[in-house]
Design a protein around this motif. Structure first.
Motif, PDB file in Angstrom:
ATOM      1  N   ILE A   1       0.636  -1.099  -0.124  1.00  0.00           N
ATOM      2  CA  ILE A   1       0.054  -0.114  -0.002  1.00  0.00           C
ATOM      3  C   ILE A   1       0.759   1.254   0.060  1.00  0.00           C
ATOM      4  O   ILE A   1       0.731   2.330  -0.853  1.00  0.00           O
ATOM      5  CB  ILE A   1      -0.945  -0.206   1.190  1.00  0.00           C
ATOM      6  CG1 ILE A   1      -1.862  -1.032   1.261  1.00  0.00           C
ATOM      7  CG2 ILE A   1      -1.795   1.320   1.390  1.00  0.00           C
ATOM      8  CD1 ILE A   1      -2.806  -1.436   2.236  1.00  0.00           C
ATOM      9  N   LEU A   2       1.925   1.102   0.723  1.00  0.00           N
ATOM     10  CA  LEU A   2       2.840   2.187   0.878  1.00  0.00           C
ATOM     11  C   LEU A   2       4.128   2.016  -0.265  1.00  0.00           C
ATOM     12  O   LEU A   2       5.068   1.127   0.346  1.00  0.00           O
ATOM     13  CB  LEU A   2       3.426   2.446   2.244  1.00  0.00           C
ATOM     14  CG  LEU A   2       4.729   3.459   2.107  1.00  0.00           C
ATOM     15  CD1 LEU A   2       4.148   4.822   1.826  1.00  0.00           C
ATOM     16  CD2 LEU A   2       5.287   3.643   3.629  1.00  0.00           C
ATOM     17  N   ASP A   3       3.844   2.544  -1.374  1.00  0.00           N
ATOM     18  CA  ASP A   3       4.893   2.201  -2.377  1.00  0.00           C
ATOM     19  C   ASP A   3       6.205   3.357  -2.565  1.00  0.00           C
ATOM     20  O   ASP A   3       5.744   4.338  -2.975  1.00  0.00           O
ATOM     21  CB  ASP A   3       4.111   2.201  -3.616  1.00  0.00           C
ATOM     22  CG  ASP A   3       5.011   1.640  -5.079  1.00  0.00           C
ATOM     23  OD1 ASP A   3       6.135   1.440  -4.928  1.00  0.00           O
ATOM     24  OD2 ASP A   3       4.637   1.491  -5.952  1.00  0.00           O
ATOM     25  N   VAL A   4       7.093   2.884  -2.066  1.00  0.00           N
ATOM     26  CA  VAL A   4       8.335   3.958  -1.953  1.00  0.00           C
ATOM     27  C   VAL A   4       9.137   3.718  -3.198  1.00  0.00           C
ATOM     28  O   VAL A   4      10.334   4.462  -3.125  1.00  0.00           O
ATOM     29  CB  VAL A   4       8.994   3.803  -0.622  1.00  0.00           C
ATOM     30  CG1 VAL A   4       8.215   4.209   0.559  1.00  0.00           C
ATOM     31  CG2 VAL A   4       9.683   2.490  -0.626  1.00  0.00           C
ATOM     32  N   SER A   5       8.527   2.853  -4.184  1.00  0.00           N
ATOM     33  CA  SER A   5       9.506   2.912  -5.461  1.00  0.00           C
ATOM     34  C   SER A   5       9.477   4.007  -6.310  1.00  0.00           C
ATOM     35  O   SER A   5      10.025   4.458  -7.178  1.00  0.00           O
ATOM     36  CB  SER A   5       9.263   1.554  -6.078  1.00  0.00           C
ATOM     37  OG  SER A   5       7.829   1.779  -6.564  1.00  0.00           O
TER      38      SER A   5
ATOM     39  N   ASP B   1      11.704   7.929  -0.073  1.00  0.00           N
ATOM     40  CA  ASP B   1      11.272   7.044  -1.215  1.00  0.00           C
ATOM     41  C   ASP B   1      12.319   7.152  -2.186  1.00  0.00           C
ATOM     42  O   ASP B   1      13.456   7.713  -2.140  1.00  0.00           O
ATOM     43  CB  ASP B   1      10.124   7.642  -1.808  1.00  0.00           C
ATOM     44  CG  ASP B   1      10.218   8.924  -2.323  1.00  0.00           C
ATOM     45  OD1 ASP B   1      10.955   9.487  -2.882  1.00  0.00           O
ATOM     46  OD2 ASP B   1       9.027   9.600  -2.004  1.00  0.00           O
ATOM     47  N   PHE B   2      12.457   5.952  -3.221  1.00  0.00           N
ATOM     48  CA  PHE B   2      13.388   5.891  -4.195  1.00  0.00           C
ATOM     49  C   PHE B   2      13.748   7.171  -4.822  1.00  0.00           C
ATOM     50  O   PHE B   2      15.044   7.517  -5.100  1.00  0.00           O
ATOM     51  CB  PHE B   2      12.872   4.685  -5.017  1.00  0.00           C
ATOM     52  CG  PHE B   2      14.095   4.535  -6.102  1.00  0.00           C
ATOM     53  CD1 PHE B   2      15.378   3.855  -5.894  1.00  0.00           C
ATOM     54  CD2 PHE B   2      14.152   4.907  -7.439  1.00  0.00           C
ATOM     55  CE1 PHE B   2      16.187   3.301  -6.674  1.00  0.00           C
ATOM     56  CE2 PHE B   2      15.027   4.800  -8.134  1.00  0.00           C
ATOM     57  CZ  PHE B   2      15.912   4.107  -8.083  1.00  0.00           C
ATOM     58  N   PRO B   3      12.756   7.907  -5.385  1.00  0.00           N
ATOM     59  CA  PRO B   3      13.152   9.228  -6.421  1.00  0.00           C
ATOM     60  C   PRO B   3      13.940  10.254  -5.685  1.00  0.00           C
ATOM     61  O   PRO B   3      14.795  10.535  -6.095  1.00  0.00           O
ATOM     62  CB  PRO B   3      11.916   9.423  -6.871  1.00  0.00           C
ATOM     63  CG  PRO B   3      11.016   8.253  -6.952  1.00  0.00           C
ATOM     64  CD  PRO B   3      11.289   7.502  -5.791  1.00  0.00           C
TER      65      PRO B   3
ATOM     66  N   PHE C   1      11.271  -4.849  -5.520  1.00  0.00           N
ATOM     67  CA  PHE C   1      11.699  -3.719  -6.797  1.00  0.00           C
ATOM     68  C   PHE C   1      13.261  -4.016  -6.936  1.00  0.00           C
ATOM     69  O   PHE C   1      14.022  -3.261  -6.442  1.00  0.00           O
ATOM     70  CB  PHE C   1      11.346  -2.516  -6.058  1.00  0.00           C
ATOM     71  CG  PHE C   1       9.907  -2.109  -6.097  1.00  0.00           C
ATOM     72  CD1 PHE C   1       8.932  -1.891  -6.956  1.00  0.00           C
ATOM     73  CD2 PHE C   1       9.472  -2.053  -4.689  1.00  0.00           C
ATOM     74  CE1 PHE C   1       7.779  -1.782  -6.628  1.00  0.00           C
ATOM     75  CE2 PHE C   1       8.240  -1.777  -4.352  1.00  0.00           C
ATOM     76  CZ  PHE C   1       7.126  -1.715  -5.403  1.00  0.00           C
ATOM     77  N   PRO C   2      13.518  -5.186  -7.482  1.00  0.00           N
ATOM     78  CA  PRO C   2      15.141  -5.330  -7.619  1.00  0.00           C
ATOM     79  C   PRO C   2      16.059  -4.537  -8.552  1.00  0.00           C
ATOM     80  O   PRO C   2      17.241  -4.541  -8.582  1.00  0.00           O
ATOM     81  CB  PRO C   2      14.987  -7.124  -8.162  1.00  0.00           C
ATOM     82  CG  PRO C   2      13.862  -6.972  -8.869  1.00  0.00           C
ATOM     83  CD  PRO C   2      12.781  -6.145  -8.123  1.00  0.00           C
ATOM     84  N   ASP C   3      15.250  -3.912  -9.301  1.00  0.00           N
ATOM     85  CA  ASP C   3      15.892  -2.781 -10.357  1.00  0.00           C
ATOM     86  C   ASP C   3      16.121  -1.586  -9.283  1.00  0.00           C
ATOM     87  O   ASP C   3      16.690  -0.422  -9.899  1.00  0.00           O
ATOM     88  CB  ASP C   3      15.245  -2.513 -11.478  1.00  0.00           C
ATOM     89  CG  ASP C   3      13.684  -1.988 -11.117  1.00  0.00           C
ATOM     90  OD1 ASP C   3      13.069  -2.237  -9.808  1.00  0.00           O
ATOM     91  OD2 ASP C   3      13.111  -1.158 -11.855  1.00  0.00           O
TER      92      ASP C   3
ATOM     93  N   PHE D   1      26.217   0.143  -5.140  1.00  0.00           N
ATOM     94  CA  PHE D   1      26.358   1.317  -5.669  1.00  0.00           C
ATOM     95  C   PHE D   1      26.615   1.215  -6.969  1.00  0.00           C
ATOM     96  O   PHE D   1      26.261   2.147  -7.835  1.00  0.00           O
ATOM     97  CB  PHE D   1      27.568   2.209  -4.853  1.00  0.00           C
ATOM     98  CG  PHE D   1      27.842   3.522  -5.127  1.00  0.00           C
ATOM     99  CD1 PHE D   1      26.808   4.560  -4.963  1.00  0.00           C
ATOM    100  CD2 PHE D   1      28.906   3.550  -5.679  1.00  0.00           C
ATOM    101  CE1 PHE D   1      27.282   5.792  -5.400  1.00  0.00           C
ATOM    102  CE2 PHE D   1      29.293   4.890  -6.213  1.00  0.00           C
ATOM    103  CZ  PHE D   1      28.559   5.908  -5.988  1.00  0.00           C
ATOM    104  N   ALA D   2      27.575   0.321  -7.279  1.00  0.00           N
ATOM    105  CA  ALA D   2      27.973   0.286  -8.714  1.00  0.00           C
ATOM    106  C   ALA D   2      26.957   0.201  -9.810  1.00  0.00           C
ATOM    107  O   ALA D   2      27.137   0.405 -10.863  1.00  0.00           O
ATOM    108  CB  ALA D   2      29.197  -0.742  -8.942  1.00  0.00           C
ATOM    109  N   LYS D   3      25.912  -0.723  -9.183  1.00  0.00           N
ATOM    110  CA  LYS D   3      24.927  -0.978  -9.946  1.00  0.00           C
ATOM    111  C   LYS D   3      23.630   0.173 -10.205  1.00  0.00           C
ATOM    112  O   LYS D   3      22.606  -0.095 -10.856  1.00  0.00           O
ATOM    113  CB  LYS D   3      24.162  -2.377  -9.593  1.00  0.00           C
ATOM    114  CG  LYS D   3      25.223  -3.548  -9.731  1.00  0.00           C
ATOM    115  CD  LYS D   3      24.414  -4.832  -8.991  1.00  0.00           C
ATOM    116  CE  LYS D   3      25.443  -6.098  -8.841  1.00  0.00           C
ATOM    117  NZ  LYS D   3      24.828  -7.008  -8.124  1.00  0.00           N
TER     118      LYS D   3
END
Length: 434
Positions: free
Chosen positions: A87-91, A100-102, A147-149, A164-166
């Protein structure tokens, strides 16, 4: 007078020596000519604020950045995270919260330690603390697998470097409140196996391990006998000892027992908040530095500026009265607009400069090798400083440090090198015990 001939031809009657000398001289000249030009030192203090901020953004994105404490897992729990759906999508960018990711990508944050937070109230029910810890660990792992990407688990400094390199955000984990161990010492190794890499010994109340800075009741006047065993076992299995939240006596007891450096994952300097034991006194900062440890500065308003509490109380009181006088509720758009305008005009929040003052103070006491970031994002509500409201704003703090004369190497130490040194030392000691 300088004899140039003698300098150039020092062996006039020794042909072999002369030949060897000329060969060496030629090699030296060629070597000097091939040397890369000396790297130009950038004077960040001479830049305009706009130029310095751009430089800070560049540094933030090319440097690994670790945050010692982000309360996302508990925020996910409150937000309704389930194994069936998130429900909480931090991607994606979220309308509230601090992480969050962004926004993490914008700010250059690469490795936020996920706080596996156990409220002190759970200590009243046997088994409840461990059960909650397991649940929050599972949520964090689920975030990485969903969210493996974008996200990846991290259990060591080398994991963080590889992620970090990825271009991935690492999710190392620390357990906030050792009550998750319950009364079973074997649970220390259990949580090491689950991926926990630091344990904050206490939280808001004393537990089986020791006394808390927030608790007026001092059950042990430091660590309990069980707590002493816990610290030794954490050393043995490779879990960092986190001394945020503990009482001063618990802090000193843990330093006397540990065989490796420790951390304070989200604490600030008591110099700026007199009487606030939750922050670290100069004495404790010096003791931690002698141990080789790192204090990771908390960004929360009450941690940064003792004037914040009084200022925020005045604003809150005014807004409550305004609602009553105008028959409004917190959800009314008219109240929201007024509250935003009034709060901005009567800003009670600390500033980025105040956070930098805490870093300056630690550095002035014990040097650059013993300080880091421990924001407490998603854990200190709306008390965060102006200019540091979420993870996207880390460059504002880096820019302020550059303005004060910190070098890129200094910034790298604060961002990750200091905590990596402690983390690696703990890993190495555990490996030597097996």
């Amino acid at each position: 007078m300088l004899d140039l001939k003698a300098l150039i031809f020092p062996f006039p009657n020794q042909p072999y020596a002369m030949k060897k000398y000329v060969s060496l001289l030629a090699l030296a000249v060629v070597g000097f000519a091939c040397q890369p030009p000396a790297e130009e030192t950038v004077d960040y203090t001479a830049m305009s604020d706009a130029e310095r901020l751009e430089a800070a953004k560049e540094i933030a994105h090319k440097t690994i950045m670790v945050d010692g404490h982000v309360d996302l897992p508990y925020r996910m729990k409150v937000g309704g995270f389930t194994l069936q759906r998130e429900i909480l999508d931090v991607s994606v960018r979220t309308p509230d919260g601090n992480f969050d990711f962004p926004r993490s990508k914008e700010g250059g944050l690469d490795a936020p330690f996920m706080s596996i937070y156990i409220p002190a109230g759970n200590q009243q029910t046997p088994g409840a603390s461990k059960a909650l810890a397991d649940s929050l660990i599972m949520m964090t792992e689920r975030l990485a697998s969903t969210f493996p990407d974008k996200f990846a688990m991290a259990y060591s400094p080398s994991d963080v470097e590889a992620n970090f390199a990825k271009g991935l955000i690492s999710l190392p984990m620390g357990m906030e409140n050792g009550s998750g161990i319950e009364d079973d010492l074997s649970n220390v190794e259990y949580f090491a196996d689950r991926g926990i890499r630091y344990i904050t010994l206490t939280h808001g109340k004393a537990n089986l391990i020791g006394d808390s800075s927030y608790d007026t009741v001092r059950l042990y006047n430091g660590l309990s006998e069980f707590g002493e065993q816990v610290v030794k076992e954490m050393n043995r299995v490779g879990i960092m000892v986190d001394l945020s939240h503990v009482s001063d006596e618990t802090f000193k007891d843990a330093l006397a027992i540990t065989k490796v450096p420790v951390i304070a994952s989200h604490s600030s300097a008591r110099k700026f908040t007199p009487g606030f034991e939750r922050n670290m006194s100069d004495e404790l900062i010096k003791a931690m530095a002698e141990n080789g440890g790192v204090v990771m500065i908390n960004f929360g308003g009450s941690f940064i500026d003792s004037a914040y509490a009084a200022g925020s109380s005045k604003v809150r009181e005014h807004l409550v009265n305004y609602m009553a006088e105008n028959n409004l509720s917190r959800g009314d758009s008219a109240f929201k607009a007024y509250a935003a305008e009034y709060t901005a005009a009567n800003n009670p929040f600390p500033t980025v400069q105040k956070v930098a003052d805490h870093i300056d103070h630690v550095v002035s006491l014990v040097g650059i090798d013993h300080v880091g970031f421990g924001s407490d994002f998603d854990g200190v509500g709306d008390s965060l400083p102006t200019g540091l409201k979420d993870v996207s704003m880390f460059p504002n703090l880096i820019a302020e440090l550059l303005k004060r004369g910190y070098s890129e190497e200094d910034i790298a130490k604060i961002c990750y090198k200091n905590v990596f040194r402690v983390w690696q030392a703990v890993e190495d000691y555990a490996a030597s015990q097996s």
